[in-house]
Scaffold this motif. Structure first.
Motif, PDB file in Angstrom:
ATOM      1  N   HIS A 433     -11.816  56.180  65.028  1.00 52.88           N
ATOM      2  CA  HIS A 433     -11.810  57.383  63.812  1.00 52.88           C
ATOM      3  C   HIS A 433     -13.251  57.314  63.125  1.00 52.88           C
ATOM      4  N   LEU A 434     -14.056  56.578  63.360  1.00 53.44           N
ATOM      5  CA  LEU A 434     -15.560  56.697  62.794  1.00 53.44           C
ATOM      6  C   LEU A 434     -16.695  57.032  63.596  1.00 53.44           C
ATOM      7  N   PRO A 490     -19.240  62.604  58.148  1.00 51.60           N
ATOM      8  CA  PRO A 490     -20.153  61.570  58.283  1.00 51.60           C
ATOM      9  C   PRO A 490     -19.592  60.389  57.657  1.00 51.60           C
ATOM     10  N   ASN A 491     -20.179  58.879  58.081  1.00 53.43           N
ATOM     11  CA  ASN A 491     -19.926  57.845  57.713  1.00 53.43           C
ATOM     12  C   ASN A 491     -21.234  56.749  57.714  1.00 53.43           C
ATOM     13  N   ASN A 508     -30.073  59.130  53.454  1.00 56.22           N
ATOM     14  CA  ASN A 508     -30.314  60.315  52.988  1.00 56.22           C
ATOM     15  C   ASN A 508     -30.002  61.347  54.046  1.00 56.22           C
ATOM     16  N   ALA A 509     -29.519  60.934  55.128  1.00 57.79           N
ATOM     17  CA  ALA A 509     -29.194  61.932  56.267  1.00 57.79           C
ATOM     18  C   ALA A 509     -27.849  61.643  56.758  1.00 57.79           C
ATOM     19  N   LEU A 510     -26.955  61.057  55.879  1.00 53.90           N
ATOM     20  CA  LEU A 510     -25.622  60.769  56.657  1.00 53.90           C
ATOM     21  C   LEU A 510     -24.979  62.271  56.967  1.00 53.90           C
ATOM     22  N   ASP A 511     -25.125  63.356  56.051  1.00 56.02           N
ATOM     23  CA  ASP A 511     -24.677  64.558  56.384  1.00 56.02           C
ATOM     24  C   ASP A 511     -25.132  65.256  57.745  1.00 56.02           C
ATOM     25  N   LYS A 512     -26.148  64.731  58.344  1.00 59.49           N
ATOM     26  CA  LYS A 512     -26.412  65.260  59.525  1.00 59.49           C
ATOM     27  C   LYS A 512     -25.716  64.925  60.757  1.00 59.49           C
ATOM     28  N   ALA A 513     -24.962  63.949  60.572  1.00 60.12           N
ATOM     29  CA  ALA A 513     -24.075  63.623  61.455  1.00 60.12           C
ATOM     30  C   ALA A 513     -22.959  64.998  61.932  1.00 60.12           C
ATOM     31  N   LYS A 549     -19.369  61.649  50.849  1.00 58.45           N
ATOM     32  CA  LYS A 549     -19.701  63.017  51.658  1.00 58.45           C
ATOM     33  C   LYS A 549     -18.888  62.970  52.667  1.00 58.45           C
ATOM     34  N   SER A 550     -18.113  62.132  52.840  1.00 53.64           N
ATOM     35  CA  SER A 550     -17.262  62.182  54.288  1.00 53.64           C
ATOM     36  C   SER A 550     -16.182  63.153  54.425  1.00 53.64           C
TER      37      SER A 550
END
Length: 882
Positions: A433-434, A490-491, A508-513, A549-550
Motif C-alpha cells: 500500500h505504500l 506520497p509517504n 521537503n520533496a515528499l510530494d514529488k513521489a 501530504k499523503s
C-alpha cells in the motif's frame, strides 16, 4: 433503591443507542462520506449530490404519494362515509349517546391502526420504484427519438424511455386501487357490525366511495389492456424467420385486445348500474356483458385458433401475408443496431491482379500490415520487457501514431504493477500500500515486422527509450486494468524509482513521489481514523509513514472506477492505452442498451459478459481515464441517442461534446471491436432488405472460417483513397455465404470523417460486396492452398519439431483496388521459453501463395509469379511456370 430499579432499562437503552449509532455510522455514514470524498476528488461532487437527490427524493415522493392515498381513503371511510344511524338514534337520546360513543371509539382506533398500515402498504407498493429509480429518470427527462415505428405510429422514444415505466405505474396503481377497494369495503362492513343502531345497507356516501374506487380499478385494468397492445411488438414466436408481430398478432390478437377493452368497460358500467339501482335490480345486462368479456378473454388463451390461421392462411402464402411485418422487422433491426447508414460498394474482382500489384509496389504500403497478433505479443512483452518481477503487461492494444513521416500502426501495452508477482514474504502491508504503488511506462512495437529478425521497439525499457520520438512526461501508471489495491502516496517510505530500485526522497520533496490531482487527501488524524474503519485496517491510523501530504488512491481499476461513477453505462471489454506527450490515458468505449426497441431482433448472449438482454445499442460515450491522476471524463459521440440525451439532461455537465476532447486523444479513437462484431453478426442476415429475399435466406452470410474458427474483425491502418493518401485506422471483417468458403464481402468500419478528412470523429461502415459471377477465395481456401504448396508445407513440417512448434497467426485480408490480398504470419514458439518468434510471412492473391521472411520480399516474389502474355486478343496473365 429507585435508581437501581431503573438501571437495567437505562443500560438497555444506552446499549441500543450505541448499537444504532454504530450501525448507522459503519454501514451508512462511513460509506457515504468516503464516497463523497472520492467523487469530490474527481470533481464530480455536484453529480454525487444530484444522484442522491434523485434517488431519495424519488423514493420519498413515491412513498409519500402512496401513503397519502392509502391514509386518505382509510380516514374518509372511518370518519365520514360509513355511518348511517337508523331513526331510533335520532328519537332516543340514550341510543344517540351510545351511537356517538361507539362511533368515536371506532374512528379513534381506525385512525391509529390505519396510519402504520398505510405506511407499510405504501413502502411495499413503492419498492419496485426504489429498484428502478434510474429508469425513472429516462421517463422524466426523455424526449423524442425522431423515428416512428410503423405498427402504432408512435415515436420510438416512447418505447425506450416511457413504456417500461408506464407498465410499472399501471401495475402499482392497479394493485393500490384493488387493496384500497377491498380494505375500505371491509372497513364499511366492520362499521355496520361494530357500531350499533346502523342501517343494514351501506349509506349512499359509502356506496359512492366504493363506486369511485371501483372506477379506478376499472380504469387501471383498461389501461393495462391498452398497454398490452404494445407487448405484441416484442413477440418472438416467428423466430428464427423474423422477429416481432406477424399476421396472427396484428390481424387476430390485436382486435381481440380491443374487444376485451370494450366488453370489460361495458360490464363495469352494467355492474355500477346494478349496484346503484333500486329494487327490482336487473342482472341481465351485467351477466351478458361480463360473459362476453370472459368469452373474448378466454379466446385469447386458446391456441388452436391462431394455429389454424397460421396453418391455412399464413403458411400457404408466407411472403404475401407476412411481407409488411418482415419489412417492419428489417427496418427496426437495422435502426436499432445503427446499421441503416451502411454504404454498400460493388467490388469488381479482376482476375488479372497485375495492375493492383503494380500500384501496391511501394514498400510504405506494407509498413502497417499487422503481422504480429496481439495474442502472441503478450508473452513477448512479459518475457522481454517486464524487467522487474512486480511489473506485468496485462493486455496488448493497437493504435496508430505519426512516425517517420506517416501514420504507423503499432502494438502497445502498459507496464502495470502486479504485487502478487513478488515473493509471498514481500507482500506485506507497507510494500502493498505504500511502496509498490504503481506501474511505470509502456512498450510499443510496429505492427508490421520482418520475420527471422529481432523484434523492433518503438518504445522500450524503464527509461522509455524510443528511436522514433515517442516520449511521455509523466509515465507513472497509478490507474489501469490490474486489480489494484488502495495506495497511499506520497509517504515517508522508500519509493520505487525509475530503474526499479528504491530511493528515499528528502523531507521537503515528499510530494514529488506523486503530483497527481487525484486521490483523497489525508490531512488529519480524523480522516486516518475513518479510513482505518473503512478498510478495517488499523495500520492506516498507526502508520507514521503517512503524512499530512499523503493521498488515498482507491478504486484504481478503470472498469470498476467507471462503473461506480456511471452504473447506467455498459462498458466494452477492451479499454485501450493511448500515449500522449504528457502522460498515458485509457480510453473506454461505453454503450447504452435497451430491450424495448419495438419489432427489433434481440441480440445473442455473446456480447460483453452475456448478462444483458437487449435489442438496441449505441456506442454513445467515449470515456478517458488519466493513468496518472485517475481523472475521468465522458465524451458524447452520438447526440441522436435518446437514452444518452435523457441522462445528459438529468446530469448536466457530466457528458461533454466530442469536439472538446484533446486532439491527441481524438486521433486515437477507434471503432469498438465488440460492437463491430455484434453489428456484423446482425447484418449477416439483415442485409437482405427485400422481404422475399429475407424470407428465403438465400444470401445469408457468416463470418469467414479458418481452422474451424471464425475470422473476427481486426484493426488495420490503410489508405483507401478517400482523403488523398491519408491512412485510416479501420476494422476489417470478412464474410462468406453460409456453408460456403467463397468470400462474399469485406466490410470496413472507420471513424474518419471522409468529407473533412481531418481528425473529426464520424463513425461509418462500408461494405464491399463481390459479384456472384466471380469466385473469390475465402480464408479457408487460401489455407488449403498453403497446405498444398510443397515448399511451404515441407518447411512448416521441418520447423514443427525439436523443441518448437509452429503456430499460424491471424489471417489478414486486404482489399486492394480490384483484388484481395491475403497475409498469413507464421510463428515459431519455443517449448522451453514460450517466446513466439515471427518466422515467415505468406502472401496470396488468386490461387498463388508465396512465403518469405519479409512482407516486401514475399510481395515481390508474388509479383514475379505473374507475367504478361499478349495472346493477340488482349493482355491477360498466367502463373509463371519457371
Amino acid at each position: 433503591m429507585r435508581i437501581w430499579k431503573y438501571l437495567p432499562a437505562v443500560v438497555m437503552t444506552t446499549v441500543g443507542i450505541l448499537v444504532t449509532v454504530y450501525v448507522a455510522f459503519y454501514f451508512v455514514f462511513l460509506d457515504l462520506i468516503v464516497d463523497y470524498w472520492w467523487f469530490q476528488a474527481l470533481k464530480f461532487e455536484g453529480y454525487f449530490w444530484l444522484r442522491l437527490l434523485y434517488r431519495f427524493f424519488l423514493s420519498g415522493i413515491v412513498t409519500l404519494f402512496f401513503f397519502s392515498i392509502f391514509f386518505l381513503h382509510f380516514w374518509l371511510s372511518s370518519r365520514y362515509f360509513g355511518f348511517n344511524p337508523n331513526e331510533a338514534v335520532f328519537s332516543d337520546p340514550l341510543k344517540r349517546r351510545a351511537f356517538d360513543r361507539f362511533a368515536d371509539l371506532f374512528i379513534s382506533y381506525s385512525i391509529r391502526l390505519s396510519t402504520p398500515v398505510a405506511l407499510v402498504l405504501a413502502v411495499m407498493i413503492a419498492i419496485p420504484f426504489y429498484e428502478q429509480w434510474e429508469a425513472s429518470l429516462l421517463f422524466f427527462f426523455g424526449g423524442s427519438a425522431g423515428v416512428t415505428e410503423p405498427v402504432y405510429g408512435r415515436d420510438v422514444g416512447f418505447y425506450l424511455l416511457s413504456y417500461p415505466i408506464y407498465q410499472l405505474i399501471q401495475s402499482e396503481l392497479l394493485a393500490t386501487a384493488c387493496i384500497i377497494f377491498i380494505m375500505v369495503a371491509f372497513q364499511y362492513w366492520m362499521q355496520s357490525i361494530f357500531v350499533p343502531n346502523q342501517v343494514k345497507n351501506f349509506p349512499m356516501a359509502a356506496k359512492i366511495h366504493l363506486a369511485v374506487l371501483f372506477g379506478f380499478v376499472v380504469l387501471f385494468v383498461l389501461w393495462g389492456f391498452a398497454l398490452h397492445r404494445f407487448s405484441l411488438l416484442y413477440v418472438n414466436v416467428h423466430e428464427p424467420v423474423f422477429s416481432g408481430p406477424g399476421f396472427v398478432e396484428l390481424r387476430y390478437k390485436l382486435p381481440l385486445i380491443w374487444l376485451s377493452i370494450f366488453t370489460f368497460l361495458a360490464s363495469a358500467i352494467a355492474l355500477l348500474f346494478y349496484f346503484f339501482s333500486e329494487k327490482p335490480r336487473i342482472k341481465m345486462p351485467f351477466i351478458v356483458t361480463f360473459s362476453l368479456f370472459l368469452g373474448v378473454f378466454g379466446i385469447q388463451k386458446i391456441d388452436f385458433i391462431p394455429a389454424l390461421i397460421d396453418k391455412f392462411i399464413v403458411k400457404p402464402n408466407p411472403v404475401k401475408t407476412q411481407r409488411p411485418f418482415i419489412q417492419n422487422n428489417i427496418d427496426a433491426t437495422l435502426d436499432a443496431y445503427d446499421l441503416k447508414n451502411i454504404e454498400t460498394v460493388d467490388f469488381t474482382v479482376n482476375l488479372d491482379p497485375t495492375k493492383d500489384i503494380e500500384e501496391w509496389s511501394t514498400q510504405q504500403r506494407f509498413e502497417n500490415i499487422p503481422v504480429w497478433d496481439r495474442e502472441f505479443l503478450d508473452d513477448v512483452y512479459n518475457q522481454m520487457q517486464s524487467i522487474r518481477p512486480y511489473y506485468h503487461f496485462l493486455e496488448v492494444d493497437e493504435g496508430r501514431y505519426f512516425i517517420n513521416g506517416f501514420k504507423r500502426q503499432v502494438n502497445l501495452a502498459a507496464r502495470e504493477m502486479n504485487i502478487s508477482k513478488l515473493p509471498k514474504e514481500a507482500q506485506n502491508w507497507e510494500n502493498t500500500h505504500l511502496r509498490f504503488t504503481h506501474g511505470y511506462g509502456a512498450v510499443a512495437t510496429p505492427a508490421a515486422q520482418d520475420a527471422a529478425n529481432p523484434i523492433i521497439w518503438f518504445m522500450r525499457d524503464l527509461n522509455l527509450h524510443s528511436d522514433v520520438g515517442l516520449e511521455v512526461n509523466k509515465p507513472d501508471i497509478y490507474y489501469g486494468q490490474e486489480q489494484y489495491k488502495y495506495a497511499i502516496t506520497p509517504n515517508n517510505l522508500n519509493v520505487v524509482g525509475l530503474s526499479g530500485t528504491t530511493t528515499t526522497p528528502p523531507d521537503n520533496a515528499l510530494d514529488k513521489a506523486y503530483r497527481g490531482s487525484g486521490g483523497i487527501p489525508i490531512p488529519s488524524y480524523f480522516r486516518k481514523l475513518l479510513f482505518a474503519f473503512y478498510f478495517k485496517d488499523e495500520k492506516i491510523f498507526f502508520s507514521t509513514n503517512i503524512t499530512s501530504k499523503s493521498k488515498l488512491l482507491i478504486r484504481r481499476n478503470i472498469i470498476e472506477r467507471i462503473n461506480l461513477l456511471t452504473p447506467f453505462l455498459h462498458l466494452d471489454k477492451d479499454p485501450y492505452l493511448v500515449i500522449t506527450k504528457d502522460r498515458f490515458f485509457w480510453v473506454q468505449d461505453a454503450y447504452t442498451l435497451s430491450n424495448w426497441y419495438p419489432v427489433s431482433k434481440s441480440a445473442d448472449d455473446d456480447f460483453l459478459d452475456g448478462s444483458e438482454q437487449f435489442n438496441y445499442i449505441r456506442n454513445s460515450i467515449k470515456v478517458t481515464v488519466d493513468a496518472y491522476s485517475g481523472a475521468v471524463k465522458y465524451y458524447n459521440t452520438d447526440p441522436t441517442d435518446p437514452i444518452i440525451q435523457a441522462y445528459d439532461k438529468a446530469y448536466p455537465g457530466v457528458f461533454r461534446d466530442i469536439d472538446e476532447m484533446p486532439e491527441e486523444l481524438k486521433r486515437q479513437l477507434r471503432y469498438p471491436r465488440d460492437l463491430y462484431y455484434l453489428q456484423m453478426k446482425v447484418y449477416a442476415k439483415y442485409h437482405q432488405t427485400e422481404p422475399a429475399l429475407f424470407y428465403q435466406q438465400a444470401e445469408t452470410w457468416q463470418f469467414a472460417q479458418v481452422r474451424d474458427k471464425p475470422v473476427k474483425p481486426y484493426y488495420l491502418t490503410i489508405d483507401f483513397g478517400h482523403c488523398g493518401g491519408k491512412e485510416e485506422f479501420v476494422m476489417i471483417n470478412a464474410m462468406t455465404p453460409v456453408n460456403n468458403a467463397n468470400l462474399s464481402m469485406v466490410s470496413v468500419a472507420s471513424v474518419m470523417d471522409k468529407e473533412k478528412c481531418g481528425d473529426a470523429f464520424k463513425k461509418g461502415i462500408t461494405v464491399y460486396k463481390f459479384h456472384k459471377e466471380v469466385q473469390v477465395n475465402g480464408p479457408a481456401q487460401v489455407e488449403a492452398l498453403i497446405e498444398q504448396s510443397p515448399e511451404i508445407s515441407a518447411q512448416l513440417t521441418l520447423w514443427d519439431q525439436r523443441g518448437s512448434r509452429v503456430e499460424m497467426g491471424r489471417m489478414i485480408i486486404l482489399p486492394m483496388k480490384n483484388s484481395i490480398l491475403y497475409v498469413q504470419p507464421i510463428y515459431l514458439i519455443s517449448i522451453k521459453t514460450r517466446i513466439p518468434e515471427l518466422a515467415r510471412v505468406i502472401v496470396s492473391i488468386g490461387n498463388e501463395v508465396v512465403m518469405d521472411t519479409t512482407l516486401w520480399g514475399a510481395f515481390k516474389r508474388l509479383k514475379e509469379r505473374f507475367i504478361r502474355v499478349d495472346n493477340g486478343t488482349g493482355t491477360t496473365f498466367e502463373p509463371d511456370k519457371k
